[in-house]
Design a protein around this motif. Structure first.
Motif, mmCIF file in Angstrom:
data_model
loop_
_atom_site.group_PDB
_atom_site.id
_atom_site.type_symbol
_atom_site.label_atom_id
_atom_site.label_comp_id
_atom_site.label_asym_id
_atom_site.label_seq_id
_atom_site.Cartn_x
_atom_site.Cartn_y
_atom_site.Cartn_z
ATOM 1 N N VAL A 48 0.832 -1.205 -0.027
ATOM 2 C CA VAL A 48 -0.030 0.096 -0.060
ATOM 3 C C VAL A 48 0.968 1.291 -0.011
ATOM 4 C CG1 VAL A 48 -1.630 1.572 1.149
ATOM 5 C CG2 VAL A 48 -1.944 -1.199 1.263
ATOM 6 N N ASP A 49 0.744 2.299 -0.939
ATOM 7 C CA ASP A 49 1.300 3.439 -1.050
ATOM 8 C C ASP A 49 0.556 4.416 0.050
ATOM 9 O OD1 ASP A 49 2.506 5.600 -1.553
ATOM 10 O OD2 ASP A 49 2.559 5.449 -3.780
ATOM 11 N N VAL A 50 1.035 4.608 1.099
ATOM 12 C CA VAL A 50 0.656 5.547 2.098
ATOM 13 C C VAL A 50 0.515 6.984 1.720
ATOM 14 C CG1 VAL A 50 0.672 3.857 4.157
ATOM 15 C CG2 VAL A 50 2.582 5.522 3.590
ATOM 16 N N ASP A 51 1.336 7.003 0.785
ATOM 17 C CA ASP A 51 1.553 8.586 0.257
ATOM 18 C C ASP A 51 0.261 9.056 -0.424
ATOM 19 O OD1 ASP A 51 3.909 9.100 1.679
ATOM 20 O OD2 ASP A 51 5.046 8.647 -0.163
ATOM 21 N N VAL A 52 -0.467 7.912 -1.109
ATOM 22 C CA VAL A 52 -1.500 8.190 -1.829
ATOM 23 C C VAL A 52 -2.911 7.770 -1.376
ATOM 24 C CG1 VAL A 52 -2.456 7.398 -4.076
ATOM 25 C CG2 VAL A 52 -0.131 7.490 -3.864
ATOM 26 N N CYS A 53 -2.680 6.881 -0.213
ATOM 27 C CA CYS A 53 -3.996 6.305 0.399
ATOM 28 C C CYS A 53 -4.819 7.308 1.042
ATOM 29 C CB CYS A 53 -3.410 5.281 1.633
ATOM 30 S SG CYS A 53 -5.018 4.722 2.544
ATOM 31 N N ILE A 54 -6.123 7.505 0.852
ATOM 32 C CA ILE A 54 -6.907 8.314 1.593
ATOM 33 C C ILE A 54 -7.742 7.885 2.602
ATOM 34 C CG2 ILE A 54 -7.132 9.850 -0.616
ATOM 35 C CD1 ILE A 54 -9.991 8.269 -0.897
ATOM 36 N N GLY A 55 -7.466 6.513 3.082
ATOM 37 C CA GLY A 55 -8.158 6.209 4.269
ATOM 38 C C GLY A 55 -9.442 5.722 4.214
ATOM 39 N N GLU A 67 -6.793 -8.858 -4.925
ATOM 40 C CA GLU A 67 -7.079 -8.315 -6.273
ATOM 41 C C GLU A 67 -8.380 -7.235 -6.661
ATOM 42 O OE1 GLU A 67 -6.239 -10.733 -9.700
ATOM 43 O OE2 GLU A 67 -4.049 -10.667 -9.174
ATOM 44 N N SER A 68 -9.461 -8.067 -5.725
ATOM 45 C CA SER A 68 -10.810 -7.148 -5.651
ATOM 46 C C SER A 68 -10.471 -6.134 -4.774
ATOM 47 C CB SER A 68 -11.697 -8.374 -4.672
ATOM 48 O OG SER A 68 -12.843 -7.873 -4.738
ATOM 49 N N CYS A 96 -10.352 0.080 -4.595
ATOM 50 C CA CYS A 96 -9.419 1.181 -4.195
ATOM 51 C C CYS A 96 -9.646 2.401 -4.944
ATOM 52 C CB CYS A 96 -7.960 1.006 -3.990
ATOM 53 S SG CYS A 96 -7.099 2.557 -3.464
ATOM 54 N N PRO A 97 -10.067 3.667 -4.509
ATOM 55 C CA PRO A 97 -10.607 4.756 -5.537
ATOM 56 C C PRO A 97 -9.452 5.471 -5.763
ATOM 57 C CG PRO A 97 -10.983 5.137 -3.027
ATOM 58 C CD PRO A 97 -10.706 3.631 -3.363
ATOM 59 N N VAL A 98 -8.346 5.221 -5.272
ATOM 60 C CA VAL A 98 -6.990 6.076 -5.662
ATOM 61 C C VAL A 98 -5.877 5.076 -6.155
ATOM 62 C CG1 VAL A 98 -7.456 8.052 -4.245
ATOM 63 C CG2 VAL A 98 -6.205 5.991 -3.259
ATOM 64 N N ILE A 114 -2.796 0.350 -4.087
ATOM 65 C CA ILE A 114 -2.366 -0.855 -3.785
ATOM 66 C C ILE A 114 -1.942 -1.589 -5.093
ATOM 67 C CG2 ILE A 114 -3.289 -3.170 -2.786
ATOM 68 C CD1 ILE A 114 -5.941 -1.674 -1.998
ATOM 69 N N THR A 115 -0.698 -2.207 -4.754
ATOM 70 C CA THR A 115 0.038 -2.709 -5.942
ATOM 71 C C THR A 115 0.593 -4.017 -5.570
ATOM 72 O OG1 THR A 115 1.874 -1.440 -5.655
ATOM 73 C CG2 THR A 115 0.283 -0.609 -7.182
#
Length: 63
Positions: free
Chosen positions: A7-14, A48-49, A54-56, A59-60
């Motif tokens: 998870v890229d926490v710099d992009v995550c919006i929670g 993958e679901s 994820c709206p942003v 997750i990769t």
């Protein structure tokens, strides 16, 4: 060696969508942002679901 989910926490919006979709892999961490707590907690289909939910797109897969 296989791939692991990150998870890229710099992009995550929670938004918690990944936690709702795949709670055995994701949880909410510091700053109310998603984190991977158990990368082997579910099959790739569940992960993958969560990625699709994820709206942003934070997750990769990491090789």
């Amino acid at each position: 060696m296989g791939r692991t989910v990150t998870v890229d926490v710099d992009v995550c919006i929670g938004c918690e969508a990944c936690v709702e979709e795949c709670p055995d892999v994701f949880s909410m961490g510091p700053g109310d942002l998603a984190q991977v707590t158990n990368p082997d907690g579910a099959d790739e289909k569940c992960i993958e679901s969560a990625m699709e939910m994820c709206p942003v797109n934070c997750i990769t897969w990491e090789e």
